[in-house]
Design an enzyme around this catalytic site. Structure first.
Site, PDB file in Angstrom:
ATOM      1  N   GLU A  65       0.808  -1.224   0.000  1.00 25.08           N
ATOM      2  CA  GLU A  65       0.000   0.000   0.000  1.00 25.08           C
ATOM      3  C   GLU A  65       0.839   1.271   0.000  1.00 25.08           C
ATOM      4  OE1 GLU A  65      -2.030   1.103   3.721  1.00 25.08           O
ATOM      5  OE2 GLU A  65      -3.682   1.807   2.499  1.00 25.08           O
ATOM      6  N   HIS A 160       0.333   5.740  10.529  1.00 26.66           N
ATOM      7  CA  HIS A 160      -0.291   6.310   9.326  1.00 26.66           C
ATOM      8  C   HIS A 160      -1.702   6.829   9.626  1.00 26.66           C
ATOM      9  CE1 HIS A 160       2.432   3.378   6.978  1.00 26.66           C
ATOM     10  NE2 HIS A 160       2.837   4.594   6.654  1.00 26.66           N
ATOM     11  N   CYS A 247      -2.727  -2.145   4.290  1.00 22.30           N
ATOM     12  CA  CYS A 247      -1.301  -2.137   3.922  1.00 22.30           C
ATOM     13  C   CYS A 247      -0.917  -3.223   2.937  1.00 22.30           C
ATOM     14  CB  CYS A 247      -0.418  -2.368   5.143  1.00 22.30           C
ATOM     15  SG  CYS A 247      -1.026  -1.732   6.657  1.00 22.30           S
TER      16      CYS A 247
HETATM   17  C1  CIR Z   1       6.629  -0.022   8.265  1.00 18.26           C
HETATM   18  O1  CIR Z   1       6.905   0.401   9.383  1.00 18.26           O
HETATM   19  O2  CIR Z   1       6.818   0.654   7.245  1.00 18.26           O
HETATM   20  C2  CIR Z   1       6.037  -1.406   8.129  1.00 18.26           C
HETATM   21  N1  CIR Z   1       6.599  -2.265   9.112  1.00 18.26           N
HETATM   22  C3  CIR Z   1       4.537  -1.355   8.285  1.00 18.26           C
HETATM   23  C4  CIR Z   1       3.889  -0.606   7.174  1.00 18.26           C
HETATM   24  C5  CIR Z   1       2.409  -0.668   7.259  1.00 18.26           C
HETATM   25  N2  CIR Z   1       1.827   0.018   6.153  1.00 18.26           N
HETATM   26  C6  CIR Z   1       0.687   0.645   6.177  1.00 18.26           C
HETATM   27  O3  CIR Z   1       0.069   0.778   7.221  1.00 18.26           O
HETATM   28  N3  CIR Z   1       0.271   1.227   5.076  1.00 18.26           N
END
Ligand code: CIR
Length: 252
Positions: A65, A160, A247
């Site tokens: 995402e 986010h 995500c």
């Molecule tokens: C991060 O910290 O970037 C990843 N471990 C988790 C990303 C989750 N993405 C989202 O909520 N769009």
């Protein structure tokens, strides 16, 4: 109506990704099972699921995402907010190219797709550690060029924007109390998740159905009472890495 979803299989080293929560290390086999069930849920909502190869060079790369944002006629390839995730965009760009026109942003923009919420023809952009003013500005300019309205809002204490508020069919939102109280979201008739189910505020609306994370009975009951068709998917292994439902896919 969207017809396709791009997902990416988690790599064996998904536990090396970024996280701010202390829920233990994710179990790889369990993560694969949960990911497969997620893909099945998307397919049952009528989407063709395009699954990219796992990429151990980028242990967060199944959180696709964050790499792109969709308008009706094009997609914007983002510039993710942390350096270690920036290279994830290359394979996503190639995967999207045959399907949709592409726009891009450039430095000093920083944008994670998890900070961009579309409700009808309006985009909300969350200003977080991952999405800066230049990112919101460049993205906002593209939205305006294509005839959408846009507003930005500061997001505190969350990874986010969509960690705390997501769209429901018919223009409503599912939100934590904090987001539900904001004027911006009051007009979207919010359904509020209980404090002890805050994680469930991230749901995924697909073609009239709502996918929610399993294990949040109060949120499920509220959504059912409001008349939504619910699908439940386990996301515990992704929650350990700060990830949730939206995500894990790019839907267009
Ligand atoms: C991060 O910290 O970037 C990843 N471990 C988790 C990303 C989750 N993405 C989202 O909520 N769009």
């Amino acid at each position: 109506m969207p017809t396709k979803a791009i997902v990416r299989t988690p790599p064996p080293n998904l536990g090396e990704g970024l996280t701010s929560v202390v829920l233990g290390a994710p179990d790889y086999e369990e993560a694969l099972k949960q990911h497969a069930a997620y893909c099945e849920a998307l397919a049952s909502c009528g989407l063709e699921v395009i699954c990219l190869e796992p990429d151990p060079l980028f242990p967060d790369s199944h959180f696709v995402e964050d790499t792109a944002v969709f308008l009706d006629k094009c997609a914007v390839i983002t510039r993710p907010g942390v350096q270690e995730r920036r290279g994830e965009v290359h394979t996503v760009r190639e995967a999207l190219r045959p399907h949709i026109n592409l726009e891009s942003v450039g430095p000093p923009a920083k944008i994670d797709g998890g900070d961009v919420l579309r409700i009808n023809r309006h985009y909300y952009i969350g200003r977080t550690e991952r999405t800066n003013a230049a990112g919101a500005g460049q993205l906002g300019y593209i939205f305006a060029r294509f005839g959408y309205t846009v507003s930005t809002l500061p997001v505190k204490d969350m990874l986010h924007l969509k960690s705390g508020v997501t769209g429901l069919p018919g223009g409503r939102v599912l939100a934590t109390q904090t987001f539900a109280e904001l004027k911006a979201f009051q007009r979207h008739n919010p359904i509020v998740v209980d404090e002890d189910e805050a994680y469930a505020a991230n749901c995924l609306e697909v073609n009239g159905k709502v996918i929610i994370s399993a294990g949040f009975p109060k949120t499920k009951a509220k959504l059912e009472t409001a008349g939504y068709k619910i699908l439940e998917v386990e996301t515990s292994e992704f929650q350990k890495m700060d990830g949730a439902l939206t995500c894990l896919s790019l839907i267009f």
